[in-house]
Every structure is written in C-alpha cells, then in structure tokens.
Enzyme design. Structure first.
Site, mmCIF file in Angstrom:
data_model
loop_
_atom_site.group_PDB
_atom_site.id
_atom_site.type_symbol
_atom_site.label_atom_id
_atom_site.label_comp_id
_atom_site.label_asym_id
_atom_site.label_seq_id
_atom_site.Cartn_x
_atom_site.Cartn_y
_atom_site.Cartn_z
ATOM 1 N N HIS A 153 0.833 -1.205 0.000
ATOM 2 C CA HIS A 153 0.000 0.000 0.000
ATOM 3 C C HIS A 153 0.867 1.254 0.000
ATOM 4 O O HIS A 153 0.633 2.183 -0.789
ATOM 5 C CB HIS A 153 -0.915 -0.005 1.231
ATOM 6 C CG HIS A 153 -1.721 1.244 1.391
ATOM 7 N ND1 HIS A 153 -3.033 1.338 0.988
ATOM 8 C CD2 HIS A 153 -1.401 2.463 1.900
ATOM 9 C CE1 HIS A 153 -3.475 2.559 1.239
ATOM 10 N NE2 HIS A 153 -2.509 3.265 1.802
ATOM 11 N N GLU A 154 1.870 1.281 0.864
ATOM 12 C CA GLU A 154 2.729 2.468 0.950
ATOM 13 C C GLU A 154 3.577 2.623 -0.304
ATOM 14 O O GLU A 154 3.786 3.739 -0.796
ATOM 15 C CB GLU A 154 3.605 2.385 2.200
ATOM 16 C CG GLU A 154 2.823 2.431 3.505
ATOM 17 C CD GLU A 154 1.906 3.639 3.583
ATOM 18 O OE1 GLU A 154 2.351 4.760 3.259
ATOM 19 O OE2 GLU A 154 0.729 3.471 3.953
ATOM 20 N N HIS A 157 1.514 4.315 -3.033
ATOM 21 C CA HIS A 157 1.426 5.778 -2.969
ATOM 22 C C HIS A 157 2.604 6.410 -3.714
ATOM 23 O O HIS A 157 2.443 7.395 -4.438
ATOM 24 C CB HIS A 157 1.441 6.250 -1.518
ATOM 25 C CG HIS A 157 0.110 6.196 -0.832
ATOM 26 N ND1 HIS A 157 -1.025 6.755 -1.372
ATOM 27 C CD2 HIS A 157 -0.257 5.668 0.367
ATOM 28 C CE1 HIS A 157 -2.046 6.565 -0.538
ATOM 29 N NE2 HIS A 157 -1.605 5.913 0.514
ATOM 30 N N GLU A 210 -6.386 6.704 -1.632
ATOM 31 C CA GLU A 210 -6.331 5.569 -0.711
ATOM 32 C C GLU A 210 -6.857 4.298 -1.369
ATOM 33 O O GLU A 210 -6.270 3.221 -1.219
ATOM 34 C CB GLU A 210 -7.123 5.882 0.567
ATOM 35 C CG GLU A 210 -6.441 6.872 1.486
ATOM 36 C CD GLU A 210 -5.084 6.376 1.957
ATOM 37 O OE1 GLU A 210 -4.983 5.211 2.375
ATOM 38 O OE2 GLU A 210 -4.122 7.148 1.895
#
Length: 280
Positions: A153-154, A157, A210
């Site tokens: 997820h990070e 980004h 997100e």
C-alpha cells in the site's frame, strides 16, 4: 547492487542502509500496466506539474534526516534485527513488481528501515524510501502477508505519485497555474517540491488515492506471493485498533471503514491467480 544476492546473507554490514537495486518487472512501462488485474485507471495528470526528481530529492533528504535522528536516539533498528530482516525479506519480493507501475522506480534506490516506537505507522516516501515503526508490527500482531499488504500500500502511494499530485493541488489547479508552470519550466512548483520537508511524513491523501493504493498494493503483494485475503484481515485489525481518541497515527492519514474492507473483498478474487502463480 543486487539485493537478491545480498538478501541471502543473514547480517548486513554495520550502519549500511538497505539499498534495494531497482530491479523492475519485465512488463512494459505505462501509466497503468497492460496486464494489471485491478482497475485503478491512469495516474493523475496533475503530478506532471511537480518535477519528480526534485520531489524525490527532497524526500531522500528528509528520510536521511529522520534516520539520523532515530540513530541518535538509539531507536533505529540495527541490520541484524530480526524484524528488520523480515521487512527487507518482504521488500525483496515486492520491489521487483514495482517497475510495471512506474518506470522511474526502476532507477530508485529503495531502502527499508525500522524505527523502535509505539506508533502504529509506516510510510514510503517518493523515490522508494520505506520506514516501519515497531508499533505497527507488535501491536497489530501482523503476519508476513498482512505486513506485505501495508508495504505494498505504501509503495503504491509512491509508485502512483500521489504526493506529486497532492502538492500540485495544494498550490491550485486552475488553467493559469498550469500555463504559468509550463512557461516557467515548472520552476515555481519545483521550489514547492524541494521545500516540502516534513510534510511528506504527514501528507493526507484523498479517498481516491487511498483506494488506488489499496488496490495497487494488493496486486503488488499478490504478485510477490502474499495471500490476498490478508488485505481484509489487515484492515479489520486496523478498525479494531482505531477506537478512542488515541487511535493509531496511521489511521489519521489512512482511515479505515467498512467501505474500504468491502472494496478489498471485491478485488481479492481478481488477484488470486497472480498469488497462486507466484506460489507455484
């Protein structure tokens, strides 16, 4: 440096940051990978108003300062830390999947570090600078699959360059700004990127960002051989930890909720084949 070779060693040289060579996947570079299983569309065109190299340079400087402060306080995990080695092991499986989502990432000098803190937090700054806090591993009792979902997820980004787009939006998104940035060679927004500093650690992304990061991270982790269903159990744990005024700092920038979990549940079947192929 070949991180796949170095990862075979149990201990790394003292004080040496974990530098992952940007070994990208074989897929061709595109705004959205041609063989992507999740549907996230193209990256925001606004990011082009902020020079990537300047933002990545600012992130690298801020990351180095963060590590220096942690080292001075004695809370930066040493290379032989089992938890740090576990994180770096996960990264060796996720980083090779990154190139298809962002061609620039093939040249990034990926780093993974661990900071001893009760904070439930983790991040990946532009340019592939990853940090986890021990609190997110210990308090949520994350297994490797769930940890891979956080890392994916990070990473997403950074790969989808959400920070570049958010900075552009914060400076305004009108036609005059776009024209002015072009006429000035992106100089003004480049200055903003270079001076963003600690804001990169507390940047709040939009709900769309997100969702984007959830789905791209899910696919990254699945391609790396991590169980897709762990994305659901991860956010269920996050929701349980989020109660009260002293909830996790991670949730201040990554709010949990039933919609988020349902979205992941709908997409788990889409990447199940990638996971099975990676495990075979």
């Amino acid at each position: 440096m070949c991180f796949l070779c170095d990862a075979k060693h149990a201990a790394w040289p003292g004080r040496r940051a974990f530098l992952l060579a940007a070994a990208g996947a074989a897929a061709t570079a595109a705004t959205t990978p041609l063989q992507a299983q999740v549907n996230v569309g193209g990256s925001s065109g606004l990011r082009n108003l902020v020079p990537a190299d300047e933002l990545e340079g600012a992130a690298t400087q801020q990351y180095a300062e963060l590590l220096a402060q942690a080292r001075a306080k004695g809370v930066l995990a040493p290379p032989n830390s089992p938890q740090l080695q576990r994180l770096r092991g996960i990264a060796t499986r996720l980083v090779p999947q990154a190139g298809q989502w962002n061609d620039r990432s093939r040249q990034w000098r990926w780093e993974v570090n661990l900071i001893s803190s009760k904070q439930i937090n983790a991040f990946c700054m532009p340019g592939g600078k990853i940090a986890f806090y021990t609190g997110i591993l210990d308090q949520l009792k994350l297994n490797d699959d769930e940890t891979a979902m956080i890392m994916g997820h990070e990473m997403a980004h950074a790969l989808r360059e959400h920070a570049r787009a958010r900075i552009a939006k914060s400076q305004g998104t009108g036609t005059l700004l776009s024209l002015g940035a072009q006429l000035l060679g992106l100089g003004q927004l480049g200055d903003v990127a270079a001076s963003i500093g600690t804001q990169l650690l507390t940047l709040r992304f939009s709900r769309d960002d997100e969702t984007d990061a959830d789905l791209v991270g899910l696919e990254l982790a699945a391609r790396g051989g991590y169980q897709p269903q762990a994305s659901v159990s991860l956010w269920e744990k996050m929701a349980q930890a989020g109660g009260g005024a002293n909830g996790p700092s991670f949730l201040s920038t990554h709010p949990s909720g039933p919609d988020r979990i349902q979205q992941l549940q709908r997409n788990v079947p889409k990447v199940q084949g990638l996971y099975q192929r990676a495990r075979s």
